[in-house]
Design a protein around this motif. Structure first.
Motif, PDB file in Angstrom:
ATOM      1  N   UNK A 161       6.653 -21.032  15.746  1.00 29.13           N
ATOM      2  CA  UNK A 161       7.537 -21.625  14.738  1.00 29.13           C
ATOM      3  C   UNK A 161       8.909 -21.953  15.329  1.00 29.13           C
ATOM      4  N   UNK A 162       9.399 -21.049  16.177  1.00 33.79           N
ATOM      5  CA  UNK A 162      10.706 -21.276  16.803  1.00 33.79           C
ATOM      6  C   UNK A 162      10.662 -22.501  17.718  1.00 33.79           C
ATOM      7  N   UNK A 163       9.567 -22.648  18.448  1.00 31.64           N
ATOM      8  CA  UNK A 163       9.444 -23.766  19.389  1.00 31.64           C
ATOM      9  C   UNK A 163       9.249 -25.108  18.680  1.00 31.64           C
ATOM     10  N   UNK A 164       8.794 -25.080  17.450  1.00 29.75           N
ATOM     11  CA  UNK A 164       8.526 -26.333  16.735  1.00 29.75           C
ATOM     12  C   UNK A 164       9.500 -26.558  15.572  1.00 29.75           C
ATOM     13  N   UNK A 165      10.588 -25.823  15.576  1.00 27.76           N
ATOM     14  CA  UNK A 165      11.513 -25.899  14.437  1.00 27.76           C
ATOM     15  C   UNK A 165      12.154 -27.280  14.294  1.00 27.76           C
ATOM     16  N   UNK A 166      12.185 -28.055  15.382  1.00 29.50           N
ATOM     17  CA  UNK A 166      12.785 -29.383  15.319  1.00 29.50           C
ATOM     18  C   UNK A 166      11.738 -30.483  15.179  1.00 29.50           C
ATOM     19  N   UNK A 167      10.487 -30.114  14.961  1.00 34.38           N
ATOM     20  CA  UNK A 167       9.441 -31.104  14.748  1.00 34.38           C
ATOM     21  C   UNK A 167       9.679 -31.817  13.417  1.00 34.38           C
ATOM     22  N   UNK A 168       9.088 -32.979  13.244  1.00 34.39           N
ATOM     23  CA  UNK A 168       9.233 -33.677  11.953  1.00 34.39           C
ATOM     24  C   UNK A 168       8.682 -32.835  10.801  1.00 34.39           C
ATOM     25  N   UNK A 169       9.131 -33.153   9.593  1.00 35.34           N
ATOM     26  CA  UNK A 169       8.638 -32.443   8.423  1.00 35.34           C
ATOM     27  C   UNK A 169       7.131 -32.519   8.325  1.00 35.34           C
ATOM     28  N   UNK A 170       6.533 -31.390   7.964  1.00 32.20           N
ATOM     29  CA  UNK A 170       5.086 -31.309   7.889  1.00 32.20           C
ATOM     30  C   UNK A 170       4.469 -30.734   9.139  1.00 32.20           C
ATOM     31  N   UNK A 171       5.092 -30.960  10.300  1.00 31.36           N
ATOM     32  CA  UNK A 171       4.546 -30.480  11.572  1.00 31.36           C
ATOM     33  C   UNK A 171       5.202 -29.187  12.048  1.00 31.36           C
ATOM     34  N   UNK A 172       6.287 -28.786  11.403  1.00 27.05           N
ATOM     35  CA  UNK A 172       6.918 -27.517  11.781  1.00 27.05           C
ATOM     36  C   UNK A 172       5.931 -26.388  11.513  1.00 27.05           C
ATOM     37  N   UNK A 173       5.745 -25.513  12.462  1.00 29.95           N
ATOM     38  CA  UNK A 173       4.743 -24.459  12.315  1.00 29.95           C
ATOM     39  C   UNK A 173       5.257 -23.341  11.421  1.00 29.95           C
ATOM     40  N   UNK A 174       4.385 -22.849  10.587  1.00 26.11           N
ATOM     41  CA  UNK A 174       4.642 -21.611   9.842  1.00 26.11           C
ATOM     42  C   UNK A 174       3.410 -20.727  10.004  1.00 26.11           C
ATOM     43  N   UNK A 175       3.608 -19.439   9.853  1.00 25.43           N
ATOM     44  CA  UNK A 175       2.491 -18.500   9.998  1.00 25.43           C
ATOM     45  C   UNK A 175       2.310 -17.722   8.699  1.00 25.43           C
ATOM     46  N   UNK A 176       1.064 -17.663   8.267  1.00 25.12           N
ATOM     47  CA  UNK A 176       0.686 -16.920   7.068  1.00 25.12           C
ATOM     48  C   UNK A 176      -0.099 -15.679   7.473  1.00 25.12           C
ATOM     49  N   UNK A 177       0.498 -14.510   7.418  1.00 25.36           N
ATOM     50  CA  UNK A 177      -0.242 -13.285   7.786  1.00 25.36           C
ATOM     51  C   UNK A 177      -1.416 -13.000   6.853  1.00 25.36           C
ATOM     52  N   UNK A 178      -1.420 -13.638   5.687  1.00 23.93           N
ATOM     53  CA  UNK A 178      -2.520 -13.602   4.721  1.00 23.93           C
ATOM     54  C   UNK A 178      -2.489 -12.371   3.820  1.00 23.93           C
ATOM     55  N   UNK A 179      -2.211 -11.184   4.385  1.00 19.34           N
ATOM     56  CA  UNK A 179      -2.303  -9.933   3.621  1.00 19.34           C
ATOM     57  C   UNK A 179      -1.109  -9.046   3.931  1.00 19.34           C
ATOM     58  N   UNK A 180      -0.633  -8.326   2.924  1.00 19.54           N
ATOM     59  CA  UNK A 180       0.491  -7.416   3.176  1.00 19.54           C
ATOM     60  C   UNK A 180       0.069  -6.217   4.004  1.00 19.54           C
ATOM     61  N   UNK A 181      -1.231  -5.961   4.111  1.00 20.05           N
ATOM     62  CA  UNK A 181      -1.701  -4.931   5.054  1.00 20.05           C
ATOM     63  C   UNK A 181      -1.239  -5.267   6.470  1.00 20.05           C
ATOM     64  N   UNK A 183       1.417  -7.252   7.273  1.00 16.07           N
ATOM     65  CA  UNK A 183       2.882  -7.181   7.345  1.00 16.07           C
ATOM     66  C   UNK A 183       3.349  -5.729   7.363  1.00 16.07           C
ATOM     67  N   UNK A 184       2.755  -4.887   6.524  1.00 10.17           N
ATOM     68  CA  UNK A 184       3.129  -3.469   6.517  1.00 10.17           C
ATOM     69  C   UNK A 184       2.826  -2.816   7.858  1.00 10.17           C
ATOM     70  N   UNK A 185       1.674  -3.152   8.431  1.00 10.03           N
ATOM     71  CA  UNK A 185       1.312  -2.604   9.738  1.00 10.03           C
ATOM     72  C   UNK A 185       2.311  -3.045  10.795  1.00 10.03           C
ATOM     73  N   UNK A 186       2.750  -4.289  10.707  1.00  8.97           N
ATOM     74  CA  UNK A 186       3.739  -4.805  11.662  1.00  8.97           C
ATOM     75  C   UNK A 186       5.061  -4.050  11.535  1.00  8.97           C
ATOM     76  N   UNK A 187       5.533  -3.903  10.314  1.00  9.73           N
ATOM     77  CA  UNK A 187       6.836  -3.270  10.102  1.00  9.73           C
ATOM     78  C   UNK A 187       6.831  -1.795  10.480  1.00  9.73           C
ATOM     79  N   UNK A 188       5.680  -1.158  10.366  1.00 12.12           N
ATOM     80  CA  UNK A 188       5.591   0.263  10.727  1.00 12.12           C
ATOM     81  C   UNK A 188       5.743   0.482  12.224  1.00 12.12           C
ATOM     82  N   UNK A 189       5.337  -0.494  13.012  1.00 10.33           N
ATOM     83  CA  UNK A 189       5.354  -0.321  14.472  1.00 10.33           C
ATOM     84  C   UNK A 189       6.430  -1.149  15.167  1.00 10.33           C
TER      85      UNK A 189
END
Length: 964
Positions: A161-181, A183-189
């Protein structure tokens, strides 16, 4: 093969329209109207059309004049080298909403061609692509490895996402972790810098968080568990200070009706489902609606998008699962030098053409992009979208999250999106039957958890409620409800380890909930006293049976209450002592003592041969198959068994086979070699034990019990299951004689009427009940309750098809009225996702209450009491003389009464089981001086409460209580 040919011709005629026209000199011209738009020189979007002249190629100066719908345009080509194709873009606004005829005049140095070209309508579609790695806990590797891969994907997603932040609208990357399981696992570690980077990414929109804990079989959840599905979401919001207003579910289709209420109360406004390719999906696919909760005060936007597997089909499969699902240090993402290769064409043209043919009113298409389940991120996506959007004006691609999809629909179509109310009965919950023993454990465990919460509230005088322990056990329960139970190849050596990891969620839910109950009781427990406090954790007064072990009751066979009055008691054949309590008030306890001597009580219980009676009802067991063939009410002589049905009551059936595209079903078989004997013989309990042989198991026992003065039949069915890879299922049948009876089913936060309260496209072949089902007419009724086995079929054995078998015709489209319940105990229908075999001892407890007309309060109390029995602890004092709180409406219950997570208050949650508005008065013990506020499930106060509460139909209301 025939199906593929038909689809080919459909595509040919729908949007790759290529006709042949004759020129004035007899030469032919063909044309091809494309299913996309490109950018014209004026910057507008124009439909692409090609003209072909293979007999005499175009060369030199070629002038093409076109006219359509009052618009004219001339295009001049200077063809240096002879070519057989001319391509141009039509004027903007032509052929978007309706078909039209285009007149074309093509002039060359030698010929003039007059052509009429039909232009089929093609909308200007916006395609939202939801990038993710499908969270399938344990499907591709051990659960902890899957967790690590998804956690790393968060960092990779931020980097892309950081590398594509200046891409045209629609092409900027975003990431969907899909589940809070995830995100919670990420934040714990996460290290402090990682955590900071993550929060910034969320605020910038690089990380899009959806609120669901995991991809959950929601209908198997209990009331409280469904609210806990959003607990991690609320914790994440506190950390990021960013709202989370959407949830997604992948793979499994459908959702329980109570989810709407649970989601809305936790701030969720939209639910997007990206299921697998399930059989009945077209009924709801790409048809958004506002899903209204049973209480009518909440609604959420719902959309079932395109099935999520397209990324694997067109690209992931080219890599191979061994590469894209590998968690290793050598690479952390997937990328190529040809991003547009193996992308969304022709898929997107085919799918949008189908929607236009079906007259869909929308021009938005929602799809996902994941290379496989639990896979690495496709880093090509933003570049592919960028290049696509440079080439095509439409379909326009937008990388986004669920919020973006919902916003797009609501911004453009809010006025035409319909409202629907009802249950979207799930399809994958039949997988529960693949491990019936584990399902029984988790169902007992989640009921234990609520009782443990209540016990700490009633008994914890030192403010030592282990809140983090409760949160962890609720997470175990949710991970048990998560849709994946096994490895993608159940026959592989790794499969057993994965299945053991999954089984641990079930085991731990039950064992840890029992430990929490024990911990709550430890301050008052005093062994060796032969005195026992019987604690009622429910919000109404009740009596019932208490069973003590032989060791606990070694002092004698008599039981006295606190006044010294003898209670009806009986020493069972197992060595246990069972006794009848008096009334134990709501949220209170009463003390009983075991003393030396024999109980001298007598009762009307009679048991002999194959019959039992208790003065209220008489029961007869069929000597041939061991089913109950008669239950007669003594007062009226009414027969509650449908004697014309082969199911009778508590019959056993084994059904070989399944319709899965490869197999078919066989002939069901029942029991044989039936032996009936008297097991218990009054004065409190009388029972028959039926032992038999049956296909699918080594042996089967069914104990049928009657209790003194209760119009209730208790059933304890135990099978020793044989492990068998051949497709099969086992079922217990219950055919009731309630002519014209209406069915009500307890589900999380709602009482549902099958068929009447179901959405189009919902599963009607099997259902999941929470605690009870009632079938009643104007004169007679029954309430049926199951502890361990939640999956039921109505009318017969209809769980005969595996979802995804591509056999739509075999699914039940409308459920006929029926008074027959078939409990689906075991199956091995799935070839993946769930265990292939199960074996060993599987116990199921059922109860049947015979009654008159339907009363929802009585039905609910019966079911809840079955699932939440008295809590008994050995002690020499009565620990709870009076309840801290009481309520005065039987249609309203206390769902939970627990310590708040900030440890500064208590949370009391009310549930209405009524289909009407209800009022309830809450009365607090005078010694407590309670201060009460309304709150949401996140436990934050929202306003003062005056202790008189109005509840809407099937409402639930949370209160935050502090004691002054």
């Amino acid at each position: 093969m025939k199906k593929g040919i038909n689809f080919f011709f459909y595509l040919l005629t729908c949007f790759l329209i290529c006709f042949e026209c004759n020129a004035q000199n007899g030469l032919s011209i063909k044309y091809d109207v494309k299913p996309y738009y490109k950018y014209r020189k004026d910057g507008k979007a124009g439909r692409e059309i090609s003209f072909y002249n293979k007999e005499k190629r175009f060369s030199g100066k070629v002038v093409v004049k076109i006219s359509c719908e009052g618009k004219e345009e001339t295009t001049t080509f200077n063809v240096d080298k002879p070519a057989d194709t001319l391509t141009l873009l039509l004027p903007s606004d032509i052929g978007i909403t309706r078909d039209c005829n285009l007149n074309a005049n093509i002039t060359t140095a030698e010929n003039n061609y007059q052509i009429t070209v039909p232009i089929p309508a093609k909308r200007q579609w916006t395609v939202y692509i939801y990038p993710h790695s499908h969270v399938d806990v344990g499907y591709t590797n051990l659960q902890d490895i899957v967790q690590k891969l998804h956690v790393r994907n968060v960092d990779v997603g931020i980097d892309i996402a950081k590398k594509t932040k200046d891409y045209p609208g629609g092409a900027k990357f975003v990431w969907n972790p899909e589940a809070t399981w995830v995100v919670s696992s990420y934040l714990k570690t996460a290290m402090p810098e990682q955590k900071k980077s993550f929060i910034e990414a969320v605020k910038k929109g690089w990380i899009k968080i959806d609120g669901g804990f995991a991809n959950i079989n929601t209908s198997v959840c209990s009331d409280e568990e469904l609210l806990h599905m959003f607990h991690a979401c609320n914790e994440i919001k506190k950390i990021t200070r960013k709202p989370i207003t959407t949830m997604v579910q992948f793979d499994l289709p459908g959702g329980t009706w109570g989810l709407v209420q649970a989601a809305a109360l936790n701030g969720i406004k939209g639910f997007i489902s990206f299921p697998n390719w399930y059989d009945m999906r077209l009924v709801q696919e790409h048809k958004p609606f506002y899903w209204v909760s049973a209480d009518k005060k909440n609604r959420i936007f719902f959309l079932q998008g395109s099935p999520y597997g397209i990324g694997y089909q067109v690209k992931g499969s080219k890599y191979g699962l061994g590469k894209i699902q590998k968690f290793a240090a050598e690479y952390d993402r997937l990328s190529t030098d040809k991003p547009l290769e193996n992308f969304i064409d022709p898929f997107i043209f085919n799918e949008t053409a189908k929607l236009e043919k079906a007259n869909s009113p929308y021009d938005i298409f929602a799809m996902t992009w994941s290379m496989a389940d639990n896979c690495l991120i496709d880093a090509d996506l933003p570049e592919a979208v960028k290049q696509w959007n440079n080439i095509y004006a439409y379909p326009k691609l937008v990388i986004g999250g669920a919020q973006d999809i919902m916003d797009a629909y609501e911004k453009k179509y809010a006025s035409i999106i319909p409202e629907y109310s009802g249950d979207f009965t799930e399809y994958w919950n039949d997988g529960l039957c693949s491990d019936a023993k584990s399902v029984g454990k988790v169902r007992r465990g989640k009921e234990n958890l609520v009782q443990a919460e209540t016990l700490f509230t009633l008994l914890d005088k030192k403010n030592e409620t282990p809140i983090e322990d409760f949160i962890k056990v609720w997470e175990n329960s949710l991970l048990a409800a998560e849709h994946t139970w096994g490895y993608q190849d159940p026959a592989a050596p790794l499969a057993k380890k994965v299945e053991a990891g999954k089984a641990a969620f079930f085991d731990n839910t039950e064992s840890q909930s029992n430990e929490l109950i024990a911990k709550s009781l430890s301050p008052i427990e005093k062994k060796g006293t032969s005195s026992f406090a019987v604690i009622n954790t429910l919000s109404w007064d009740r009596n019932g049976l208490v069973t003590l072990s032989a060791q606990q009751s070694k002092a004698g066979d008599k039981v006295l209450n606190a006044k010294g009055e003898e209670m009806l008691a009986q020493r069972l054949s197992t060595g246990e002592l069972v006794f009848q309590t008096g009334i134990v008030p709501a949220l209170s306890s009463r003390l009983y003592k075991v003393v030396a001597g024999k109980s001298g009580a007598v009762s009307p219980l009679k048991v002999q041969d194959n019959t039992i009676s208790n003065g209220l009802i008489s029961l007869t067991v069929d000597k041939t198959n061991g089913a109950i063939k008669s239950i007669v009410e003594a007062a009226s002589g009414y027969q509650f068994v449908d004697t014309s049905s082969s199911f009778l009551l508590n019959s056993f059936y084994h059904l070989p086979g399944v319709y899965d595209g490869r197999n078919v079903i066989g002939t069901p078989t029942t029991t044989k070699n039936v032996v009936i004997e008297v097991k218990e013989n009054g004065p409190l309990v009388a029972s028959l034990l039926i032992t038999s042989k049956a296909d699918g198991c080594n042996w089967l026992t069914r104990e049928v019990r009657l209790i003194k003065d209760r119009p209730v039949v208790e059933l304890v069915n135990i099978m020793d299951k044989i492990a068998d890879r051949k497709k099969e299922g086992t079922h217990y049948g219950f055919a009731f004689n309630i002519p014209g009876g209406n069915t009500h089913m307890d589900m999380p936060w709602v009482v549902m009427k099958p068929e009447e309260d179901q959405l189009p496209g919902a599963n009607r072949n099997w259902y999941t009940t929470q605690r009870w089902i009632d079938i009643s007419n104007n004169d007679h009724g029954i309430t049926w309750s199951s502890i361990e086995a939640p999956i039921v079929q109505f009318g017969g054995i209809t769980g005969t098809i595996l979802d995804g078998a591509r056999q739509v015709s075999l699914w039940t489209k409308k459920l006929p009225q029926t008074q027959t319940i078939v409990s689906w105990e075991t199956s091995n229908h799935w070839a993946t996702n769930f265990p292939l075999v199960q074996s060993g001892i599987i116990t199921s407890h059922y109860q049947i209450l015979l009654h008159g007309t339907y009363e929802v309060a009585a039905a609910n109390r019966f079911g809840v009491e079955h699932s939440r029995p008295f809590i008994t602890v050995e002690t020499d004092v009565n620990p709870i003389e009076a309840a801290p709180v009481t309520i005065d409406n039987p249609n309203v219950t206390i769902s939970t009464f627990k310590r708040s997570e900030d440890n500064k208050a208590y949370i009391l949650r009310l549930r209405s089981v009524s289909d009407k508005k209800e009022a309830v008065n809450i009365k607090w013990a005078s010694t407590l001086k309670a201060s009460v506020s309304y709150c949401l499930p996140d436990e934050k106060p929202t306003g003062k409460c005056n202790n008189k509460i109005e509840l809407l139909p099937y409402d639930n209301i949370s209160l935050r209580v502090t004691y002054k």
